[in-house]
Design an enzyme around this catalytic site. Structure first.
Site, mmCIF file in Angstrom:
data_model
loop_
_atom_site.group_PDB
_atom_site.id
_atom_site.type_symbol
_atom_site.label_atom_id
_atom_site.label_comp_id
_atom_site.label_asym_id
_atom_site.label_seq_id
_atom_site.Cartn_x
_atom_site.Cartn_y
_atom_site.Cartn_z
ATOM 1 N N SER A 53 1.671 -2.758 -1.577
ATOM 2 C CA SER A 53 0.799 -2.504 -2.643
ATOM 3 C C SER A 53 1.370 -1.976 -3.724
ATOM 4 C CB SER A 53 -0.460 -1.891 -2.192
ATOM 5 O OG SER A 53 -0.047 -0.601 -1.780
ATOM 6 N N HIS A 278 -1.861 4.535 -6.912
ATOM 7 C CA HIS A 278 -1.033 3.747 -7.269
ATOM 8 C C HIS A 278 -0.298 3.624 -8.807
ATOM 9 C CE1 HIS A 278 -2.169 2.182 -3.075
ATOM 10 N NE2 HIS A 278 -1.284 1.215 -3.321
#
Length: 302
Positions: A53, A278
């Site tokens: 990811s 993230h």
């Protein structure tokens, strides 16, 4: 002359990987430039991106693959555009571990299937999910709420008398090694670049509870765990004659504790379009620039 047996080759490679990891505290990687690959600098470039990811860019507009949470503004897409790749295949997928190099992940086929002998450039960013990024974040957030000024996460992961996260990094090393050997076998002429993970937490070890709900004294422990993972990736890349791109250094000072205008990594409650913990669009752009700088520096070990 007798041929070397497969078990002997396996033991030799295991020893090489083990020796590299055993020198984690002492090794500083060096650059050994070699001739540029003919696929670069004016000739056709077939580029394949593999990863999890942190590569795919979940939540960043525009999402082009919902199943893998893949953005067309992730760092591989930006690198492909800047390098003017004539062929670009991005099979990165949120949640991927090293196993997904050989196994389908939903509608995403095994990532290694994207490679062939005509591939010129491969970027690989993998290992975070093998170590257990998601579980670590959830565990440390839960424990941090119970003891916000202490180090409950570190105490939990070292309660057995050894550091479970350090062991997880060591156990991930042969998995990454196997991935890089498979990449080399399927794309023998490619330039292979292993991409490290960006700076998630303050490099000075300071905390920012409750914005990032880890206990104050757990921040240095988690920072060091990520650095240990990145060093492992660097060393295993070197064993496999691959290059390494440091994305931690270029993103330092833009971690998830910073103000929204300054951070490139979103906290557990993102303010910008991105997944929790993230990179946001700026973070992906910073990683793209780090990869581009590595490529421009000439082929060699980063």
């Amino acid at each position: 002359m007798t041929n070397e047996t497969r078990p002997a080759r396996g033991r030799r490679r295991a020893a090489a990987v083990g020796a590299a990891l055993g020198g984690c505290a002492l090794v500083a990687a060096s650059t050994a430039p070699v001739a540029a690959h003919p696929g670069q600098h004016g000739r056709e470039v077939a580029y394949v991106a593999l990863g999890d990811s942190y590569t795919s860019g979940p939540g960043i507009p525009r999402q082009v693959d919902a199943g893998c949470a893949r953005s067309d503004h992730n760092y591989p897409s930006l690198v492909a555009a800047r390098r003017q790749a004539t062929s670009f295949t991005d099979v990165s997928c949120g949640g991927a571990t090293t196993a997904q190099m050989w196994q389908a992940q939903g509608d995403n086929p095994p990532q290694l299937d994207a490679l062939d002998r005509g591939t010129d450039l491969v970027t690989v960013q993998i290992g975070g999910n093998d170590v257990g990024f998601g579980t670590i974040i959830a565990t440390c957030a839960r424990l941090g709420a119970q003891d916000p000024t202490g180090n409950p996460c570190e105490r939990s992961y070292t309660a057995s008398g050894h550091d479970e996260l350090a062991l997880a990094v060591l156990r991930t090393a042969p998995k990454v090694d196997r991935v890089l050997r498979a990449v080399r076998a399927r794309a023998p002429h490619a330039r292979v670049v292993v991409v490290g993970y960006p700076d998630l937490l303050p490099d000075d070890g300071s905390g920012c509870f409750p914005q990032v709900p880890f206990a104050r004294r757990d921040f240095p422990y988690l920072r060091d765990t990520e650095k240990r993972l990145n060093l492992m990736l660097r060393l295993v890349a070197g064993v496999n004659r691959a290059e390494y791109t440091d994305t931690y250094g270029p993103t330092a000072g833009h971690d998830m504790c910073k103000a929204p205008a300054d951070r490139w990594i979103e906290p557990l409650q993102p303010a910008a379009p991105a997944a929790p913990a993230h990179p946001n669009a700026q973070g992906e752009a910073a990683m793209a620039q780090a990869v581009l700088d590595r490529l421009a520096a000439g082929r060699g070990r980063g």
